[in-house]
Design a protein around this motif. Sequence first.
Motif, PDB file in Angstrom:
ATOM      1  N   ASP A   1       0.811  -1.323   0.127  1.00  0.00           N
ATOM      2  CA  ASP A   1       0.095  -0.055   0.033  1.00  0.00           C
ATOM      3  C   ASP A   1       0.944   1.015  -0.099  1.00  0.00           C
TER       4      ASP A   1
ATOM      5  N   GLY B   1       0.317   1.957  -3.597  1.00  0.00           N
ATOM      6  CA  GLY B   1      -1.035   1.839  -3.801  1.00  0.00           C
ATOM      7  C   GLY B   1      -1.302   3.511  -3.532  1.00  0.00           C
TER       8      GLY B   1
ATOM      9  N   TYR C   1      -4.457  -3.116   0.394  1.00  0.00           N
ATOM     10  CA  TYR C   1      -3.612  -4.557   0.247  1.00  0.00           C
ATOM     11  C   TYR C   1      -3.385  -5.131   1.778  1.00  0.00           C
TER      12      TYR C   1
END
Length: 175
Positions: free
Chosen positions: A68, A72, A78
């Motif tokens: 992440d 992300g 995640y």
Amino acid sequence: MNQIIFSLILLVLFIVEGTTFQVFYADLTDLTYVMIPRYALTFILYASFYIGRIRGMWYGIAIGFLQDIIYGDIVGIYTFTMGVVAYFSGLTFKIFHPNVLLIILSLGASLFFHEGIAYGLFYLFSLTDVGWRWQLSNVWIPTVLLNMGFGILVHYVTQRWMVTLDGLEEEEKSS
């Protein structure tokens, strides 16, 4: 000591999957299929199968958090999906008798479940506008097949190491 080695292997797999994804994705940009390597998640799923769902969940949360932060748009997707998938994968392993075919099928189902939850959360937060049918045929299935292939390649070595690791920890607890 074993946990440090295990964590280092996870970190190396995470770095490798990030670098191989960039190399393969650059070569495959003219294709409509996207294969996302999830080597660390595959290894975490093996950990959930053999050394326990709780530890697998924590490894999933740690690697998901790294994913992440590095890749992300939102921190938490995640982290959540990898933790949940690792936990439930460990649960299903307790239900079935462990043989190679069931382990590989459980691995594939868990990877498919992970991709589905991640896509659902991305769609929920309006981070993607891709339809689920396109996502299923062009991302989920190729990604699951790629990672199942990786899981098959490392199955024997990983299984032996996890069983040994679990046995050593049981000895440490009993002494």
